[in-house]
Design an enzyme around this catalytic site. Sequence first.
Site, mmCIF file in Angstrom:
data_model
loop_
_atom_site.group_PDB
_atom_site.id
_atom_site.type_symbol
_atom_site.label_atom_id
_atom_site.label_comp_id
_atom_site.label_asym_id
_atom_site.label_seq_id
_atom_site.Cartn_x
_atom_site.Cartn_y
_atom_site.Cartn_z
ATOM 1 N N THR A 72 46.759 34.930 39.548
ATOM 2 C CA THR A 72 47.137 36.234 39.070
ATOM 3 C C THR A 72 45.535 36.112 38.429
ATOM 4 O OG1 THR A 72 47.609 34.734 37.051
ATOM 5 C CG2 THR A 72 48.441 36.389 38.604
ATOM 6 N N CYS A 73 44.332 37.131 38.936
ATOM 7 C CA CYS A 73 43.386 37.159 38.565
ATOM 8 C C CYS A 73 42.919 39.046 39.193
ATOM 9 C CB CYS A 73 42.130 36.497 38.658
ATOM 10 S SG CYS A 73 41.597 35.137 36.799
ATOM 11 N N ILE A 74 43.931 39.563 38.837
ATOM 12 C CA ILE A 74 43.857 40.593 38.928
ATOM 13 C C ILE A 74 42.697 41.647 37.764
ATOM 14 C CG2 ILE A 74 44.755 42.830 39.338
ATOM 15 C CD1 ILE A 74 46.998 42.029 39.511
ATOM 16 N N ILE A 98 35.823 34.569 38.174
ATOM 17 C CA ILE A 98 36.549 33.574 37.715
ATOM 18 C C ILE A 98 37.395 34.139 38.126
ATOM 19 C CG2 ILE A 98 37.155 31.703 35.762
ATOM 20 C CD1 ILE A 98 35.007 32.438 34.550
ATOM 21 N N MET A 99 38.387 32.885 39.238
ATOM 22 C CA MET A 99 39.707 32.679 39.682
ATOM 23 C C MET A 99 41.083 32.064 39.283
ATOM 24 S SD MET A 99 38.959 33.331 43.253
ATOM 25 C CE MET A 99 40.369 33.280 44.602
#
Lengths: 238, 629
Positions: free
Chosen positions: B425-427, B242-243
């Site tokens: 932001t999906c780190i 999921i981004m």
Amino acid sequence: MAIKGFKSEIYVPITPPPVWAPVTKKLSEMNVSLVTAAGVHLKKDKPFNLAGDTSYRLIPSETPVEELMVSHGGYDNGDVNKDINCMFPIDRLRELADEGFIKGVSPVLVGTMGGGGNQHVFTDETGPKIAEILKEEKTDAVVLTAGRGTCHRTAVIVQRAIEEAGIPTIMIAALPPVCSQNGTPRAVAPLVPMGANAGEPNNKEMQTNILRDTLEQLVEIDQAGKIVPLPYEYHANI
Amino acid sequence: MSLSKEKIEKIKDKVAFTCCRFEAGKTIDESVLEDPALLPDFVDSGLIVVPDNVLKVREVIGAKLKVTVDALTPLTTDNVENIVSSSEPEKVEENVASVNQQVETQQVAFQTQPQMVTSAVQSNGMVNINIGKGENISISFPAGGGVSTPQPIYNEPITVEGKTSPTASQTVEQETVIRELKKEYIKVDKVELGTNTKLENGVLTLNKSLAKKAIARGNGIVKKFEYEVITEKDYGKVIDTIMDIQPIATKVEGELGQGVTRVLDKVVIMLTGIDGNKKQIGEFGSSEGEIDRNVMWGRPGAPDKGDIFIRCHVVIEANAGMERPGPLAAHMAADVIAQEIRDELKKATSVTVAKTEEFKHTRRPGKPKVCVLKEIMGQGAMHDNLILPVDPVGTVGAVPNVDLGNLPIAISPLELLDGGVHALTCIGPASKETSRHYFREPLVIRALSDPEIDFVGLVLVGSPQVNNEKFYVSKRVGMLFEYIKPDGVIITTEGFGNNHIDFAEHHRMIGQRDIKVVGMTYSAQQGGLVVGNEYMYAMVDLNKAQQGIENEILSNNTLSPEDAIRAVEMLKSIMAGNEIEEAERRWDPSVKLKNVKTIEDALGEKIVLELNEQSLEKSKKRREIYEKE
């Protein structure tokens, strides 16, 4: 209402603001110096005061290891007495220069005792002075080592001073937490005991690999405070 | 190492170790002792062991060494003679306590007579009080609660002008509502794909032929684009990472941050993606797998149970996942779907409002002035954010944070809650803030609703990639708050690691200007701070994971209402002059629970704590990596 009795939920290491001198040359174009807080000096020099000494000794780059000794009460000298290169890898550095991995060894290398020495003097006087000398000698990079805990701290103080003078540095640490907390710009951490930061005594291969990897990390590390573990292990039999 | 006399007073109850080698007969003073703050590192390194009979600093000052000792020797009855008896120090402590009492009294007086103390606070951060009558006693102690150590880098004279507590005339000043925002949640019973997009009678029909248009907006990087509707019965479906989770909302009155916004109720966009090599688009972990095992339901940034997902799935060019254009293209493509719905939502007439939320930004003159500083990413790749789109969480009109130089931006709290940040932001999924997080930001909501503070506003600041830029940006933060002159600031950051360098620096820049600071971040086991400074004395840990780790469960360790309560109450406490007990050296989840209890007892309210991943069935990664059975 203001409630009393809170406790902070996150441990915060108190670290000084980072310093950072960027690497601008290739390793093969660098003159590299060694600076140690492990009490290394010429046999003909005045020994360090073991109760805390903020002075330094200059070591010409061509000095044979037979003319070097250690005055340091802080760590077991067994290894360094067998082979001073395990703390002060001067032979290994000269070999790396001979094979062209680096351009050369800086004309002047530096020894301090570091252990227990007054931090303020190191911060305000000794560190900047050493940095000035290295700068005058056109040193392009510096590798540091240190004896025990307070020496690691002192070495980082000196490292920061050199870095502030614009020379990139890297520390070979036996005690990485101490380096981290005191704001090392760059460090590597082989699995070594205090007193043999640069590798097992008389193990030329390990010492060369550690020093080579250290210099490569000098170029690779991209931000202040990073400590890179190195895959070399040595247990001292003391 | 020599410690200063002021330092000795602060550490008098800490253990005494020598800093250097000293000869027998030496009288112990501050120059003999090692800084106790450094000792735990030495313990960790195996360099020293603290024996049971070690003496305290106050017991050894003035005593004599019986024998010659090396550096880092613990001082005990075995090597020290003429130890200072314990009765005297206690008396000293009483004196200290009574001095503190006087200080409190002074601070009360200070509220009505600010000049008295202004003159006592010196530029070196010390408060000097002269009691002329009687014994002519002079007392010196550090200003600022005594938590931080002196040596301010900021050498300008610290004054308290303009930061005084209310005077009688100020307290009667009127509260002013400066902005209002209403969110109308539009009831949707069903979402289906059809030939045209329309919203009628609780049914959202979405044009099923938008993929080509979406790919066209993907800058040539989006190779494949699909979308589907997922309802609760399909929560077990296996999806890619999921981004982002995005609300679907549009302005119907006023511009972003005020007026009226329409939001689809219980329907969100879920953006998922991989690259051409089937690599998940995520740097530090990814949340692929069964949805119901990889999502922490109900967190501000996550889906709520029962939500309908319009899942947009992108496949981008191979190896583009970690370069700036890749994730950005994925978001641009998905925004085609969102914009299609927004346009319909804006003009739909036969709608039912399921619920309404009203937000007011009220200034409360006379109350302590509080700001929130949110550190958000601005490092290209998926670490970026699009700031201030025209429509909530849109892309049109927004500027990438990295292009804004990551510099601090004053943004109204209501702009944020109105979808002012479109998150790329999906780190690390557990600690990252999604677009929906900003739309429901709990700290901002808490600050807006607390009648005991004057919530001045919100500042966003980016976290640049380059070390030097971090400090460039942080200096601007310091200057900004010097002008705003708040009494307290809460600093938040998402994720962990290199952004903690900026996070720490913001604390220093603000704290050294004599402004109280509370910091909020995920830390616990895995996110331990790599740097720090003396202004980071009041910290709130956002961790919820049982093991204190980034376990790749979406939103698990993000800022939640329970954290917002602790942060705001902690800030009010320090602004009132209370001290915060030092943190434990290692993560201890009971510390948070104790703080929660402290608040519950004081306010007489129950604080609802979030569930964590233990409430979910184990994901593949938890079974195989984090919680092996």
